[in-house]
Write a protein that holds these residues in place. Structure first.
Motif, PDB file in Angstrom:
ATOM      1  N   TRP A  28      -3.417   5.429  39.973  1.00 57.21           N
ATOM      2  CA  TRP A  28      -2.902   6.669  40.547  1.00 57.21           C
ATOM      3  C   TRP A  28      -3.085   6.730  42.059  1.00 57.21           C
ATOM      4  O   TRP A  28      -2.779   7.744  42.680  1.00 57.21           O
ATOM      5  CB  TRP A  28      -3.574   7.881  39.910  1.00 57.21           C
ATOM      6  N   GLY A  29      -3.634   5.666  42.632  1.00 57.93           N
ATOM      7  CA  GLY A  29      -3.781   5.638  44.084  1.00 57.93           C
ATOM      8  C   GLY A  29      -5.030   6.337  44.579  1.00 57.93           C
ATOM      9  O   GLY A  29      -5.157   6.629  45.763  1.00 57.93           O
ATOM     10  N   LEU A  30      -5.963   6.610  43.668  1.00 58.20           N
ATOM     11  CA  LEU A  30      -7.162   7.327  44.087  1.00 58.20           C
ATOM     12  C   LEU A  30      -8.201   6.387  44.690  1.00 58.20           C
ATOM     13  O   LEU A  30      -9.198   6.824  45.210  1.00 58.20           O
ATOM     14  CB  LEU A  30      -7.764   8.083  42.887  1.00 58.20           C
ATOM     15  N   GLU A  31      -7.919   5.074  44.602  1.00 58.49           N
ATOM     16  CA  GLU A  31      -8.854   4.098  45.169  1.00 58.49           C
ATOM     17  C   GLU A  31      -8.128   3.126  46.090  1.00 58.49           C
ATOM     18  O   GLU A  31      -8.510   1.973  46.208  1.00 58.49           O
ATOM     19  CB  GLU A  31      -9.555   3.321  44.042  1.00 58.49           C
ATOM     20  N   ASP A  32      -7.056   3.558  46.722  1.00 60.22           N
ATOM     21  CA  ASP A  32      -6.368   2.678  47.657  1.00 60.22           C
ATOM     22  C   ASP A  32      -7.278   2.342  48.820  1.00 60.22           C
ATOM     23  O   ASP A  32      -8.139   3.135  49.184  1.00 60.22           O
ATOM     24  CB  ASP A  32      -5.097   3.353  48.190  1.00 60.22           C
ATOM     25  N   PRO A  33      -7.096   1.153  49.418  1.00 65.90           N
ATOM     26  CA  PRO A  33      -7.943   0.787  50.554  1.00 65.90           C
ATOM     27  C   PRO A  33      -7.798   1.815  51.678  1.00 65.90           C
ATOM     28  O   PRO A  33      -6.689   2.249  51.974  1.00 65.90           O
ATOM     29  CB  PRO A  33      -7.387  -0.567  50.999  1.00 65.90           C
ATOM     30  N   TYR A  51      -6.094  -3.240  38.928  1.00 61.75           N
ATOM     31  CA  TYR A  51      -5.096  -2.501  39.695  1.00 61.75           C
ATOM     32  C   TYR A  51      -4.001  -3.439  40.186  1.00 61.75           C
ATOM     33  O   TYR A  51      -2.808  -3.177  40.027  1.00 61.75           O
ATOM     34  CB  TYR A  51      -5.804  -1.824  40.862  1.00 61.75           C
ATOM     35  N   LEU A  52      -4.428  -4.578  40.755  1.00 60.69           N
ATOM     36  CA  LEU A  52      -3.444  -5.531  41.266  1.00 60.69           C
ATOM     37  C   LEU A  52      -2.598  -6.089  40.125  1.00 60.69           C
ATOM     38  O   LEU A  52      -1.377  -6.241  40.259  1.00 60.69           O
ATOM     39  CB  LEU A  52      -4.151  -6.661  42.017  1.00 60.69           C
ATOM     40  N   ARG A  53      -3.220  -6.368  38.982  1.00 55.35           N
ATOM     41  CA  ARG A  53      -2.472  -6.871  37.837  1.00 55.35           C
ATOM     42  C   ARG A  53      -1.407  -5.852  37.411  1.00 55.35           C
ATOM     43  O   ARG A  53      -0.262  -6.186  37.135  1.00 55.35           O
ATOM     44  CB  ARG A  53      -3.419  -7.159  36.667  1.00 55.35           C
ATOM     45  N   PHE A  54      -1.817  -4.590  37.384  1.00 52.17           N
ATOM     46  CA  PHE A  54      -0.895  -3.504  37.043  1.00 52.17           C
ATOM     47  C   PHE A  54       0.309  -3.500  37.989  1.00 52.17           C
ATOM     48  O   PHE A  54       1.463  -3.455  37.560  1.00 52.17           O
ATOM     49  CB  PHE A  54      -1.651  -2.178  37.115  1.00 52.17           C
ATOM     50  N   LEU A  55       0.047  -3.585  39.295  1.00 55.80           N
ATOM     51  CA  LEU A  55       1.143  -3.552  40.269  1.00 55.80           C
ATOM     52  C   LEU A  55       2.019  -4.801  40.168  1.00 55.80           C
ATOM     53  O   LEU A  55       3.245  -4.713  40.274  1.00 55.80           O
ATOM     54  CB  LEU A  55       0.587  -3.402  41.695  1.00 55.80           C
ATOM     55  N   CYS A  56       1.394  -5.970  39.958  1.00 54.46           N
ATOM     56  CA  CYS A  56       2.180  -7.205  39.785  1.00 54.46           C
ATOM     57  C   CYS A  56       3.124  -7.051  38.603  1.00 54.46           C
ATOM     58  O   CYS A  56       4.295  -7.427  38.681  1.00 54.46           O
ATOM     59  CB  CYS A  56       1.258  -8.400  39.555  1.00 54.46           C
ATOM     60  N   GLU A  57       2.623  -6.487  37.502  1.00 51.12           N
ATOM     61  CA  GLU A  57       3.480  -6.297  36.325  1.00 51.12           C
ATOM     62  C   GLU A  57       4.591  -5.297  36.626  1.00 51.12           C
ATOM     63  O   GLU A  57       5.730  -5.470  36.191  1.00 51.12           O
ATOM     64  CB  GLU A  57       2.648  -5.832  35.124  1.00 51.12           C
ATOM     65  N   VAL A  74      -4.154  -6.430  50.980  1.00 51.20           N
ATOM     66  CA  VAL A  74      -2.873  -6.599  51.676  1.00 51.20           C
ATOM     67  C   VAL A  74      -1.709  -6.548  50.684  1.00 51.20           C
ATOM     68  O   VAL A  74      -0.702  -5.869  50.910  1.00 51.20           O
ATOM     69  CB  VAL A  74      -2.849  -7.946  52.447  1.00 51.20           C
ATOM     70  N   LEU A  75      -1.874  -7.238  49.552  1.00 45.24           N
ATOM     71  CA  LEU A  75      -0.825  -7.243  48.530  1.00 45.24           C
ATOM     72  C   LEU A  75      -0.590  -5.840  47.974  1.00 45.24           C
ATOM     73  O   LEU A  75       0.551  -5.400  47.819  1.00 45.24           O
ATOM     74  CB  LEU A  75      -1.246  -8.153  47.377  1.00 45.24           C
ATOM     75  N   ILE A  76      -1.662  -5.143  47.695  1.00 50.41           N
ATOM     76  CA  ILE A  76      -1.552  -3.789  47.132  1.00 50.41           C
ATOM     77  C   ILE A  76      -0.794  -2.896  48.100  1.00 50.41           C
ATOM     78  O   ILE A  76       0.142  -2.192  47.722  1.00 50.41           O
ATOM     79  CB  ILE A  76      -2.951  -3.223  46.798  1.00 50.41           C
ATOM     80  N   GLU A  77      -1.168  -2.971  49.376  1.00 42.89           N
ATOM     81  CA  GLU A  77      -0.471  -2.155  50.370  1.00 42.89           C
ATOM     82  C   GLU A  77       1.014  -2.485  50.436  1.00 42.89           C
ATOM     83  O   GLU A  77       1.855  -1.602  50.596  1.00 42.89           O
ATOM     84  CB  GLU A  77      -1.088  -2.375  51.756  1.00 42.89           C
ATOM     85  N   SER A  78       1.342  -3.770  50.329  1.00 45.13           N
ATOM     86  CA  SER A  78       2.756  -4.151  50.434  1.00 45.13           C
ATOM     87  C   SER A  78       3.536  -3.668  49.210  1.00 45.13           C
ATOM     88  O   SER A  78       4.685  -3.256  49.332  1.00 45.13           O
ATOM     89  CB  SER A  78       2.907  -5.655  50.644  1.00 45.13           C
TER      90      SER A  78
END
Ligand SMILES: [Zn+2]
Length: 129
Positions: A28-33, A51-57, A74-78
């Protein structure tokens, strides 16, 4: 149409995807960098990896489990700057319609997610009132 516990279509419900990710807070974005973070050399933590696995999927990329935490940041932000997914668009459309709001056409993934989060919270308040 098969309905999920959110009253939406199971084939595209974004809320179900977040629940199933195993990292709902992060998803939900509550732990974004935070802004201005420094590059972190250490391996990803478990929550960040989920979290990253979730976004990759979400975006159809393969997940690499061996990234450093800084690379994952960096990947999460992108990913968050990508356009919203179809799943999000469907979910947002239904929730906005329920709430009598217009659906904005072009949102980023992060913007759509935040709007969905707000609508879901209001919806929960309305249903429990
Ligand atoms: Zn659902």
């Amino acid at each position: 149409m098969e309905r999920c516990t959110h009253g939406l279509d199971t084939t595209w419900c974004y809320l179900c995807r977040v629940d199933e990710s195993g990292a709902p807070h992060a998803a939900w974005g509550l732990e974004d960098p935070p802004e201005g973070w420094e590059f972190r050399e250490e391996p990803m933590g478990e929550a960040q990896a989920k979290y990253l696995r979730f976004l990759c999927e979400e975006f159809g990329y393969s997940f690499e489990p061996d990234l450093a935490a800084g690379e994952a940041d960096v990947l999460i932000e992108s990913f968050l700057d990508e356009p919203m997914t179809e799943r999000q668009a469907h979910t947002l459309e239904l929730l906005a319609r329920e709430a009598g709001q217009d659906v904005p056409a072009a949102l980023t993934y992060a913007e759509a997610r935040q709007r969905i989060r707000v609508l879901v919270t209001r919806r929960a308040l309305r249903f429990s009132a």
